[in-house]
Every structure is written in structure tokens, then in C-alpha cells.
Design a protein around this motif. Sequence first.
Motif, PDB file in Angstrom:
ATOM      1  N   VAL A   1     -12.049  19.545   6.841  1.00 48.67           N
ATOM      2  CA  VAL A   1     -11.939  18.089   6.689  1.00 48.67           C
ATOM      3  C   VAL A   1     -11.906  17.732   5.205  1.00 48.67           C
ATOM      4  N   TYR A   2     -12.719  18.425   4.436  1.00 50.74           N
ATOM      5  CA  TYR A   2     -12.788  18.151   2.998  1.00 50.74           C
ATOM      6  C   TYR A   2     -11.442  18.455   2.322  1.00 50.74           C
ATOM      7  N   GLN A   3     -10.832  19.603   2.705  1.00 51.98           N
ATOM      8  CA  GLN A   3      -9.538  19.966   2.109  1.00 51.98           C
ATOM      9  C   GLN A   3      -8.446  18.962   2.503  1.00 51.98           C
ATOM     10  N   LEU A   4      -8.476  18.550   3.764  1.00 54.54           N
ATOM     11  CA  LEU A   4      -7.489  17.557   4.223  1.00 54.54           C
ATOM     12  C   LEU A   4      -7.589  16.298   3.376  1.00 54.54           C
ATOM     13  N   MET A   5      -8.841  15.899   3.149  1.00 51.56           N
ATOM     14  CA  MET A   5      -9.076  14.677   2.396  1.00 51.56           C
ATOM     15  C   MET A   5      -8.628  14.823   0.946  1.00 51.56           C
ATOM     16  N   GLN A   6      -8.916  15.976   0.349  1.00 53.14           N
ATOM     17  CA  GLN A   6      -8.493  16.205  -1.034  1.00 53.14           C
ATOM     18  C   GLN A   6      -6.967  16.158  -1.149  1.00 53.14           C
ATOM     19  N   GLU A   7      -6.301  16.739  -0.154  1.00 56.83           N
ATOM     20  CA  GLU A   7      -4.825  16.750  -0.186  1.00 56.83           C
ATOM     21  C   GLU A   7      -4.254  15.346  -0.163  1.00 56.83           C
ATOM     22  N   CYS A   8      -4.932  14.454   0.558  1.00 57.62           N
ATOM     23  CA  CYS A   8      -4.435  13.076   0.650  1.00 57.62           C
ATOM     24  C   CYS A   8      -4.483  12.350  -0.687  1.00 57.62           C
TER      25      CYS A   8
ATOM     26  N   SER B   1       0.850  -1.192   0.000  1.00 60.40           N
ATOM     27  CA  SER B   1       0.000   0.000   0.000  1.00 60.40           C
ATOM     28  C   SER B   1       0.887   1.243   0.000  1.00 60.40           C
ATOM     29  N   ILE B   2       0.324   2.356  -0.444  1.00 57.03           N
ATOM     30  CA  ILE B   2       1.077   3.608  -0.359  1.00 57.03           C
ATOM     31  C   ILE B   2       0.402   4.539   0.651  1.00 57.03           C
ATOM     32  N   ILE B   3       1.182   5.475   1.142  1.00 58.14           N
ATOM     33  CA  ILE B   3       0.673   6.376   2.184  1.00 58.14           C
ATOM     34  C   ILE B   3       0.693   7.816   1.665  1.00 58.14           C
ATOM     35  N   ALA B   4      -0.327   8.577   2.015  1.00 54.46           N
ATOM     36  CA  ALA B   4      -0.294  10.023   1.783  1.00 54.46           C
ATOM     37  C   ALA B   4      -0.649  10.694   3.105  1.00 54.46           C
ATOM     38  N   TYR B   5      -0.152  11.899   3.309  1.00 51.60           N
ATOM     39  CA  TYR B   5      -0.312  12.555   4.608  1.00 51.60           C
ATOM     40  C   TYR B   5      -0.699  14.020   4.433  1.00 51.60           C
ATOM     41  N   SER B   6      -1.540  14.488   5.288  1.00 54.26           N
ATOM     42  CA  SER B   6      -1.927  15.899   5.271  1.00 54.26           C
ATOM     43  C   SER B   6      -2.318  16.305   6.702  1.00 54.26           C
ATOM     44  N   PRO B   7      -2.101  17.511   7.163  1.00 56.63           N
ATOM     45  CA  PRO B   7      -1.472  18.625   6.463  1.00 56.63           C
ATOM     46  C   PRO B   7       0.047  18.568   6.543  1.00 56.63           C
TER      47      PRO B   7
ATOM     48  N   SER C   1       6.084  27.866  10.748  1.00 55.30           N
ATOM     49  CA  SER C   1       5.655  29.271  10.793  1.00 55.30           C
ATOM     50  C   SER C   1       4.250  29.453  10.208  1.00 55.30           C
ATOM     51  N   LEU C   2       3.888  28.593   9.254  1.00 51.47           N
ATOM     52  CA  LEU C   2       2.561  28.740   8.644  1.00 51.47           C
ATOM     53  C   LEU C   2       1.487  27.931   9.366  1.00 51.47           C
ATOM     54  N   ALA C   3       1.941  27.004  10.223  1.00 49.82           N
ATOM     55  CA  ALA C   3       0.992  26.075  10.853  1.00 49.82           C
ATOM     56  C   ALA C   3      -0.110  26.812  11.601  1.00 49.82           C
ATOM     57  N   ALA C   4       0.257  27.926  12.272  1.00 52.93           N
ATOM     58  CA  ALA C   4      -0.726  28.659  13.072  1.00 52.93           C
ATOM     59  C   ALA C   4      -1.818  29.281  12.203  1.00 52.93           C
ATOM     60  N   TYR C   5      -1.483  29.562  10.934  1.00 55.88           N
ATOM     61  CA  TYR C   5      -2.465  30.233  10.074  1.00 55.88           C
ATOM     62  C   TYR C   5      -3.239  29.271   9.191  1.00 55.88           C
ATOM     63  N   SER C   6      -2.746  28.040   9.086  1.00 55.26           N
ATOM     64  CA  SER C   6      -3.430  27.128   8.163  1.00 55.26           C
ATOM     65  C   SER C   6      -4.559  26.413   8.890  1.00 55.26           C
ATOM     66  N   ASP C   7      -5.743  26.528   8.357  1.00 51.89           N
ATOM     67  CA  ASP C   7      -6.891  25.890   8.992  1.00 51.89           C
ATOM     68  C   ASP C   7      -7.663  25.150   7.903  1.00 51.89           C
ATOM     69  N   LEU C   8      -7.197  23.958   7.593  1.00 54.41           N
ATOM     70  CA  LEU C   8      -7.821  23.212   6.510  1.00 54.41           C
ATOM     71  C   LEU C   8      -9.095  22.541   6.994  1.00 54.41           C
TER      72      LEU C   8
END
Length: 341
Positions: A290-297, A270-276, A281-288
Motif C-alpha cells: 500500500v505504501y509503494q502504491l501511494m508513493q507511486e501516485c 485537478s490532476i490524476i495519478a494512477y498506480s500500479p 506479463s509483469l503484472a503477476a509478479y508485481s506485488d506493491l
Amino acid sequence: MSGEVITIFVGQAGAQLATFYWELLCTEYGIKTNGFLYESSIVVDPTTQAFFTEKAISGYKPLTLIVDLEPTAIDKIKIGNYKCLFDEKCLIHGFEDAANNYAKGYYTVGREMIDLVLCHIRRIYETCCNLQRFIIFRSSGGGTGSGFTTLLLEHLTEIYPKVSKMDFTISSTPNLSMIKVEPYNAMLTTCGSLAYEDCCFILENESLYDICKKKLNIGLVTYTNLNRLQAQITGNMITSMLSKDVNGGPNARLDDLRKILVPYPRVPFSIIAYSPLTTPSLAAYSDLSVYQLMQECFQPDNQVVKCDCRTGAYISGCLLYNGDVSKNDISKALVDSKDRH
Ligand SMILES: Nc1nc2c(ncn2[C@@H]2O[C@H](COP(=O)(O)OP(=O)(O)OP(=O)(O)O)[C@@H](O)[C@H]2O)c(=O)[nH]1
Ligand SMILES: [Mg+2]
């Protein structure tokens, strides 16, 4: 209790990852570098027992074995920050490596070490009440990671036929590796994976490298960066399977992951994908959402293997969420994603 997991790190790639992996798990469970709990961790998470055994004098000890055919990587652990966490007997090395040769790891140098390693695994096994699984970390390009791991898998299957085996393999990458025989080692060890493992996750250094460069903005990427990222991805996967859900019941068993991802025993990869994946420095401003997290995967850039799944078809998949996520949001994101094919 869902049962214990014995984690085995093999070869240089495995041994160098071990410290970062256990650093993450210790942070997750509130354990200090010396094995004792932080004063603030008053409530002990019951799933701690899946990864650690508790001893009155020395605190929590990881249920792990770190083995390499030569001493360099293990010597570094013995003088590192986590030297007191590991039991001396968990760190096993020989004096001659397998020189990037599968045959040396499987037939000659490795064979001289196998009894010692099995003896130590037996000792750890005897401390477990209900061993659920062996998890192996290694590279498939090195002689130890390929040959010795296959030999070990063969013996583990014979001695513990009912305990399943899951593997996280750093696969060889032609663009980064200088060693020309790595693909041969990888191919030879694939036979062992097919025969003895019930679930095998592939990771590639090239993809980890690209994530570090492009997504995490790291200038000079070293093995430390790759190993931290690998520990983060794999550690999160494993612990989120065993952690409690909102109702206090176990989320799932690691075995469920195999049942979902491996539709046929001959297709355990199997392969793995990870998000976010964001810079600190950007972590505090990024608010993905659930849908965006899933799309990124489902984006190739978030995968740890270089292949574009959008041109093929998925046989099966499993989304593991960690943190403050509601089931309603997940169901909605799934429906939205299916609508978009
Ligand atoms: N991600 C990652 N990859 C590593 C690390 N160390 C080595 N590798 C990769 O692993 C492959 C070589 O395997 P090693 O693990 O060094 O070999 P080994 O298992 O110790 O086997 P021998 O040295 O041949 O006995 C190469 O593709 C390296 O790029 C590491 O710390 N992290
Ligand atoms: Mg080595």
C-alpha cells in the motif's frame, strides 16, 4: 441508492473513448455486449443502477449520450462490438464538424444541434429517480469538444441547476498536436469550465502516450491504447467512489470528491495519478505494498498531466483505493508518507 450518473461523451475524442469506457463498466458489472447479464453474475451489484437502466426486453442500457457534430466516430460505434448495448437514441451526430473552431461549436454548427441533444438528455433524465451528476468526457482542443461542450454546460446549468457537473478533459498538448489553434480553443473553453463545472480533471495525451511507451512497453501507440488507458483510469475512479465498502455501505459519494478536491469554486481543476501501471506479463509478479502504491501516485511518471508537483505544493488531495486493501495499511502508509514530507 446513491443516485444516477449521466455520462456524456462529446466530439471525436469523447466518442472514441465511449466504447472503451463502457466496455470497462460492463466488465465490472458482469454485463455482456448485448446488455444482458452474464449467467455467472447472479448477484446484481446495486450500484449498477447508477450507470445503467434496466429494461425487460433489452437488458441493461447505459445512462449515456454520445454526441459529435460529424458522423465518423459515431458510425464506428454503430458497427462496433457494443452496437447492441447503446440505445440508438443515445448516439447523436450532425453532418458538419466544428473544424477545430471554438466559435463554430459554440455559435453556429453547435447551436443547430443543441435542442436535439437537450431533448435526449431530458429523456434520459426522466428515467432517473435521483440524478446525482453529469460526467462529461471531451477534448478541449477540438471545436466540438471546446465550443459545443461550453454551450451544453450553459444549458445544463440553466435546466438542471441542482445537478453537479464533473468533466474529464483531454487537454491539448503542443508536442503532439499538429493543430495550432488547439490552445486557443482550450483557453476559451476554460471560461465555461470555471463558470459551470464544479470539478474538472485534466488529462494530457502526451502523458498517456509516455505511460503507454515507458510503463506499458507498447511499441506503436495508437488512440486505442490511449483511450483504453484513459477509460481504465477514469472508470476506476468513478466506480470505486460508488462501490460498497467492506461493511456494505457506499464508499463515498462522487460529491465528496468535489468537496475534498475543490477548496474554492474558482479552482475546480485537478490532476490524476494512477498506480500500479505494469505490463500484463509483469503484472503477476508485481506485488506493491500500500505504501509503494501511494508513493507511486506522487511520482510525475504516474501522472496523466505533464507537470512536476514536487516543485510546488498540494492544496488538497484524495487517494482512492480499489481492491483488497485494509484501512490499517492505508493509515500506516499515510503516517509514513507524512514523516518523509
Ligand atoms: N486521447 C484521445 N485524444 C483524441 C482522440 N481523438 C482526438 N483526440 C485529441 O483531441 C484533439 C482534437 O479534438 P477532437 O476531439 O478530434 O475534436 P472535436 O471535439 O471532434 O471537434 P471538431 O472536430 O473540431 O468539431 C487533439 O488534441 C487530438 O489529439 C482520441 O480518440 N483519444
Ligand atoms: Mg471532430
